[in-house]
Structures are given as structure tokens and as C-alpha cells.
Design a protein around this motif. Sequence first.
Motif, PDB file in Angstrom:
ATOM      1  N   GLY A 267      -4.589   3.552  -8.089  1.00  0.00           N
ATOM      2  CA  GLY A 267      -4.540   2.299  -8.826  1.00  0.00           C
ATOM      3  C   GLY A 267      -4.424   0.965  -7.860  1.00  0.00           C
ATOM      4  N   ILE A 268      -5.045  -0.140  -8.548  1.00  0.00           N
ATOM      5  CA  ILE A 268      -4.648  -1.334  -7.965  1.00  0.00           C
ATOM      6  C   ILE A 268      -4.301  -2.339  -9.118  1.00  0.00           C
ATOM      7  CG2 ILE A 268      -5.843  -3.389  -6.851  1.00  0.00           C
ATOM      8  CD1 ILE A 268      -7.854  -1.412  -5.417  1.00  0.00           C
ATOM      9  N   THR A 269      -3.232  -3.174  -8.841  1.00  0.00           N
ATOM     10  CA  THR A 269      -2.610  -3.815  -9.978  1.00  0.00           C
ATOM     11  C   THR A 269      -2.193  -5.131  -9.270  1.00  0.00           C
ATOM     12  OG1 THR A 269      -1.562  -1.793 -11.005  1.00  0.00           O
ATOM     13  CG2 THR A 269      -0.616  -4.151 -11.590  1.00  0.00           C
ATOM     14  N   VAL A 270      -2.593  -6.268 -10.030  1.00  0.00           N
ATOM     15  CA  VAL A 270      -2.189  -7.517  -9.693  1.00  0.00           C
ATOM     16  C   VAL A 270      -1.001  -7.843 -10.554  1.00  0.00           C
ATOM     17  CG1 VAL A 270      -3.100  -9.792  -9.515  1.00  0.00           C
ATOM     18  CG2 VAL A 270      -4.593  -8.163  -9.158  1.00  0.00           C
TER      19      VAL A 270
ATOM     20  N   VAL B  20       0.858  -1.115   0.110  1.00  0.00           N
ATOM     21  CA  VAL B  20      -0.002   0.112  -0.031  1.00  0.00           C
ATOM     22  C   VAL B  20       0.994   1.132   0.144  1.00  0.00           C
ATOM     23  CG1 VAL B  20      -1.640   1.363   1.297  1.00  0.00           C
ATOM     24  CG2 VAL B  20      -2.038  -1.206   1.187  1.00  0.00           C
ATOM     25  N   ASP B  21       0.784   2.108  -1.098  1.00  0.00           N
ATOM     26  CA  ASP B  21       1.486   3.203  -1.163  1.00  0.00           C
ATOM     27  C   ASP B  21       0.720   4.424  -1.310  1.00  0.00           C
ATOM     28  OD1 ASP B  21       3.590   5.049  -1.522  1.00  0.00           O
ATOM     29  OD2 ASP B  21       4.184   4.180  -3.724  1.00  0.00           O
ATOM     30  N   MET B  22       0.806   5.235  -0.442  1.00  0.00           N
ATOM     31  CA  MET B  22      -0.060   6.652  -0.136  1.00  0.00           C
ATOM     32  C   MET B  22       0.261   7.412  -1.463  1.00  0.00           C
ATOM     33  SD  MET B  22      -1.770   5.492   2.013  1.00  0.00           S
ATOM     34  CE  MET B  22      -3.222   6.829   2.272  1.00  0.00           C
ATOM     35  N   ASN B  23      -0.541   8.204  -1.995  1.00  0.00           N
ATOM     36  CA  ASN B  23      -0.245   8.850  -3.336  1.00  0.00           C
ATOM     37  C   ASN B  23      -0.129  10.309  -2.832  1.00  0.00           C
ATOM     38  OD1 ASN B  23      -2.914   7.255  -4.821  1.00  0.00           O
ATOM     39  ND2 ASN B  23      -0.670   6.828  -5.090  1.00  0.00           N
TER      40      ASN B  23
ATOM     41  N   ALA C 230       4.916  -7.018  -5.299  1.00  0.00           N
ATOM     42  CA  ALA C 230       3.842  -6.091  -4.942  1.00  0.00           C
ATOM     43  C   ALA C 230       4.308  -4.526  -4.834  1.00  0.00           C
ATOM     44  CB  ALA C 230       3.646  -6.446  -3.420  1.00  0.00           C
ATOM     45  N   LYS C 231       5.782  -4.495  -4.442  1.00  0.00           N
ATOM     46  CA  LYS C 231       5.988  -2.750  -4.677  1.00  0.00           C
ATOM     47  C   LYS C 231       6.153  -2.575  -6.135  1.00  0.00           C
ATOM     48  CE  LYS C 231       8.179   0.883  -4.049  1.00  0.00           C
ATOM     49  NZ  LYS C 231       7.678   2.146  -3.335  1.00  0.00           N
ATOM     50  N   MET C 232       6.763  -3.326  -7.023  1.00  0.00           N
ATOM     51  CA  MET C 232       6.632  -3.025  -8.418  1.00  0.00           C
ATOM     52  C   MET C 232       5.150  -2.786  -8.969  1.00  0.00           C
ATOM     53  SD  MET C 232       9.581  -2.916  -9.827  1.00  0.00           S
ATOM     54  CE  MET C 232       9.315  -3.054 -11.457  1.00  0.00           C
ATOM     55  N   ALA C 233       4.240  -3.780  -8.527  1.00  0.00           N
ATOM     56  CA  ALA C 233       2.873  -3.567  -8.788  1.00  0.00           C
ATOM     57  C   ALA C 233       2.439  -2.038  -8.336  1.00  0.00           C
ATOM     58  CB  ALA C 233       2.179  -4.692  -8.494  1.00  0.00           C
ATOM     59  N   SER C 234       2.423  -1.703  -7.273  1.00  0.00           N
ATOM     60  CA  SER C 234       1.897  -0.610  -6.780  1.00  0.00           C
ATOM     61  C   SER C 234       2.242   0.720  -7.439  1.00  0.00           C
ATOM     62  CB  SER C 234       2.185  -0.318  -5.217  1.00  0.00           C
ATOM     63  OG  SER C 234       3.318  -0.164  -4.929  1.00  0.00           O
ATOM     64  N   ASP C 235       3.473   0.524  -8.167  1.00  0.00           N
ATOM     65  CA  ASP C 235       4.074   1.769  -8.931  1.00  0.00           C
ATOM     66  C   ASP C 235       3.401   1.987 -10.292  1.00  0.00           C
ATOM     67  OD1 ASP C 235       5.530   2.737  -6.858  1.00  0.00           O
ATOM     68  OD2 ASP C 235       7.461   1.528  -7.340  1.00  0.00           O
ATOM     69  N   MET C 236       2.699   0.963 -10.609  1.00  0.00           N
ATOM     70  CA  MET C 236       2.412   0.886 -12.019  1.00  0.00           C
ATOM     71  C   MET C 236       0.927   1.565 -12.212  1.00  0.00           C
ATOM     72  SD  MET C 236       2.898  -3.099 -13.061  1.00  0.00           S
ATOM     73  CE  MET C 236       4.630  -3.613 -13.278  1.00  0.00           C
TER      74      MET C 236
ATOM     75  N   PRO D  11      -5.669   9.129  -0.700  1.00  0.00           N
ATOM     76  CA  PRO D  11      -5.711   8.251  -1.808  1.00  0.00           C
ATOM     77  C   PRO D  11      -4.410   7.394  -1.788  1.00  0.00           C
ATOM     78  CG  PRO D  11      -4.779  10.373  -2.546  1.00  0.00           C
ATOM     79  CD  PRO D  11      -5.306  10.514  -1.204  1.00  0.00           C
ATOM     80  N   CYS D  12      -4.589   5.993  -2.025  1.00  0.00           N
ATOM     81  CA  CYS D  12      -3.485   5.221  -2.432  1.00  0.00           C
ATOM     82  C   CYS D  12      -3.329   4.492  -3.397  1.00  0.00           C
ATOM     83  CB  CYS D  12      -3.315   4.338  -0.981  1.00  0.00           C
ATOM     84  SG  CYS D  12      -4.765   2.971  -1.261  1.00  0.00           S
ATOM     85  N   SER D  13      -2.140   3.759  -3.765  1.00  0.00           N
ATOM     86  CA  SER D  13      -2.294   2.808  -4.890  1.00  0.00           C
ATOM     87  C   SER D  13      -1.896   1.432  -4.250  1.00  0.00           C
ATOM     88  CB  SER D  13      -1.302   3.116  -5.903  1.00  0.00           C
ATOM     89  OG  SER D  13      -1.696   4.228  -6.612  1.00  0.00           O
ATOM     90  N   ILE D  14      -2.215   0.307  -4.748  1.00  0.00           N
ATOM     91  CA  ILE D  14      -1.945  -0.914  -4.205  1.00  0.00           C
ATOM     92  C   ILE D  14      -1.535  -2.022  -5.132  1.00  0.00           C
ATOM     93  CG2 ILE D  14      -3.062  -2.924  -2.683  1.00  0.00           C
ATOM     94  CD1 ILE D  14      -4.937  -1.030  -1.704  1.00  0.00           C
ATOM     95  N   GLY D  15      -0.459  -2.698  -4.750  1.00  0.00           N
ATOM     96  CA  GLY D  15       0.021  -3.638  -5.379  1.00  0.00           C
ATOM     97  C   GLY D  15      -0.139  -5.067  -4.866  1.00  0.00           C
TER      98      GLY D  15
END
Length: 404
Positions: free
Chosen positions: A168-171, A15-18, A157-163, A145-149
Motif C-alpha cells: 500500500g501507499i498512503t498519503v 517504508v515498512d517491509m511486508n 508517516a508511520k501511521m500512514a504506512s500501517d493503513m 513488498p513494502c507499504s509506504i506512508g
Amino acid sequence: MKAFYPKNGRVILHVDMNSFFASVEMAYDPSLKDKPLAVAGDEEARKGIVVTCSYEARKYGVKTTMPVWEAKKLCPHLIIKRPNFDRYRNASQAMFEILGQYSDLVEPVSIDEGYLDITDSFELGSPLEIAKDIQKSLLNQLDLPCSIGIAPNKFLAKMASDMKKPLGITVLRKRDIAKVIWPLPTVEMHGIGDKTAAKLSTLHIHSIGDLAKASDFQLKAHLGIRGLQLKERANGIDTRHVDPDAAGENKSVGNSVTLPKDISNQSKLLETLESLAESVSTRLKKKGYVTKNIAITIRYHDRKTISRGKKIINPIVEAKDIFLAAKTLFLNNWKGDPVRLLGITGQDLLDEDYAYEQLNLFSYEKAAQKEPLYNAIDKIKSKYGTSILQKGSDLQKEMKQKKL
């Protein structure tokens, strides 16, 4: 819901806050929403730098670490807010309290990001449903807001959250690595900055795929153990567990040596320190850490022992840097008496994957008081590459104080 979870393996969220600082300011004062906003230092003294900025500001080319005067040129109507550290700490604490409702395994990485192992949280829904619920909860309860990988390990998971940012939510699954990750340039891989990317380029390694297929011998010869670790990451291999206690641990790596006889010759003592620095550097690299605090131990012939430490603005791991810090401490504290034992310890350790010298609250506040922050950032970027600074904070000491 167990059908959505692997029989053997883990499900990890990052979980990475925007634009965390800016988002907190907008949550506190809704009139700032949808406007170009930057959280920055003292613009009047021309020493202020942009710590983070809203996505509206980014449209004008405003970037993190940019001096305020330059940001103002790009966006004359840019709103500048001075950092409010208590406000950010409180928001971070509230954020991690919400994350703790979804799993007992929550590992804070910095003030605005963390990992969750939700493998045993299947009763709450599928991984995607849990991620959506977390994102919704953070928005509804904190207006942040946040983005989640979502991935099988921390690196992916870290790479995914940056996408996908913002919101955003990325699997990202291991079977996606060749198609999604490998075509990217090495500098976009988590854990690689401009300096390391430049080294890899000299080896004709330009993409993450190139790194995944590179020669072990070649990587180790040029980057040491770190090169092999990066290759593992490029292949989606990461065995690190989500550790809730990681932020609170007082980690250290050190070496000491009892001299064969009491020595008062300065050059010989410095040679011993240099050897100890090599040993500490090797152990740090093997464990995957860098250090932000170097301490030395001096035991004299009469067994009187002193320990002295020095905090480092930017994290170090190379033997020459460790030796330089240890040498300075030694020369400032050695009285010239015969020495029986010498030791060097690296403290305040950080996982090297997060050693981008995140602009944490402590270094920001201290740098603002002691020297122009922009000069400090120039030194960091010069030493470690222009991508070294990221928004957010290493929350290790904060976690001890706040007991998240």
C-alpha cells in the motif's frame, strides 16, 4: 515538481517491509510464494513461536508471537521455516542501499523499516511518484513488498504506512487527522500499547480524538510527560527530524553523585541508588527514550572505580525497574568497602515510539539459546500488553556492524 512540495515543512516517507522474514524466504525460494508460510523457532521442542508469517497464513488466523503448535492447529499445512539471520541482514542492507538512492536523509528504525526525508528530492518526481518508484524498485530488484506512508512528519508517516498492507501507499496530511486518525481507538495509535490504552480508558479516553482533546493536567497526572507527548502525536505534532546517524549513536543517559562522606552502610547506599534511578528515569522520559542496558559506577574511598552493566531483555524506563537492575548489579559487585561515588547510566537507548520490544535478531538468537522464547514473550506481553511485540528488529547494533 516543487509545486508538489510544501514551501515550509518536510515530506517524510515511512517504508515498512511486508512480512519481512517470510518475504525474504519467498524471494529466496519462489516455490514458497502464495503458500501459508511462517518463520518460527523449534516446533519439535514446542518452544517455537511465530516470528512472522505470510498473508496467506494470516487468513487462517496465524499471528506473530503465536506458538507453532497453535498455528499448526489453525493451519495444518502451514510451512515452517527456521530463521536465517544472515539472509535477513543481507536483504536489509540491500533494502537500505536502494532507499539511499532517493535521499541522503535515511533513518533505519529496524531491520525492516525506515524513514526518508525527500523534501529536497523533488527532481526525482512528486512524493507519490517517488513512493511508487521505491516500491517498484524493491519488488523488481529484491522481490520484496513494502507499504509506504507519505506525511509531513515521522509519526503521521508511520501511521500512514500501517493503513494499507501489503503493497500500500498512503498519503496522510494534517488536515486529514480529524477524519482519518481521530475516530480510531487509542490502541491503534503508534506508540500506544494495550497497557497504556487501558490507562487512558480509565480516564474515559477511548479514541485518538479523545486523546487529542484531553486535559493536559489529567494526562500528566496519570502518565507523566509521556501523556503530553502522546497528546501532541494525536494532534499530528511531531518535530523529530529524520536522522541518518540515529541508529549508530551510542546514546546514554546517566546520573552520578559524589557522596558527602565515604559510606559503607548498605541501606544508605541503596537509598542513593534509588534516588539516582528516579533521576535517570525522569531524564529518559523527558528525552523520549527507554533503555535496554543499565550500568552502575562505584568509586571507592581510595578512588578505585568499577563499572558494571546489565543488558535488559525488554526495555525499561520506570524508576522502580531501573533501580531493581542497578540494585542487582550493586549487590553482586560491591565488596563492602566505603563508597565515595555512585552512578547509574541507561545505555542502548531506543526511541520510546519504537519500544514495543521488536523481536530483533539479537534477542531472538540469544533467547533461543538461553531459555524458551515463548516464556520470554509471555513475560513481555504480561508487563507491556499483548501488542508489545512486532515483527522486525531494532537495527541499532546491526547498523554499526554492517555500516549501512
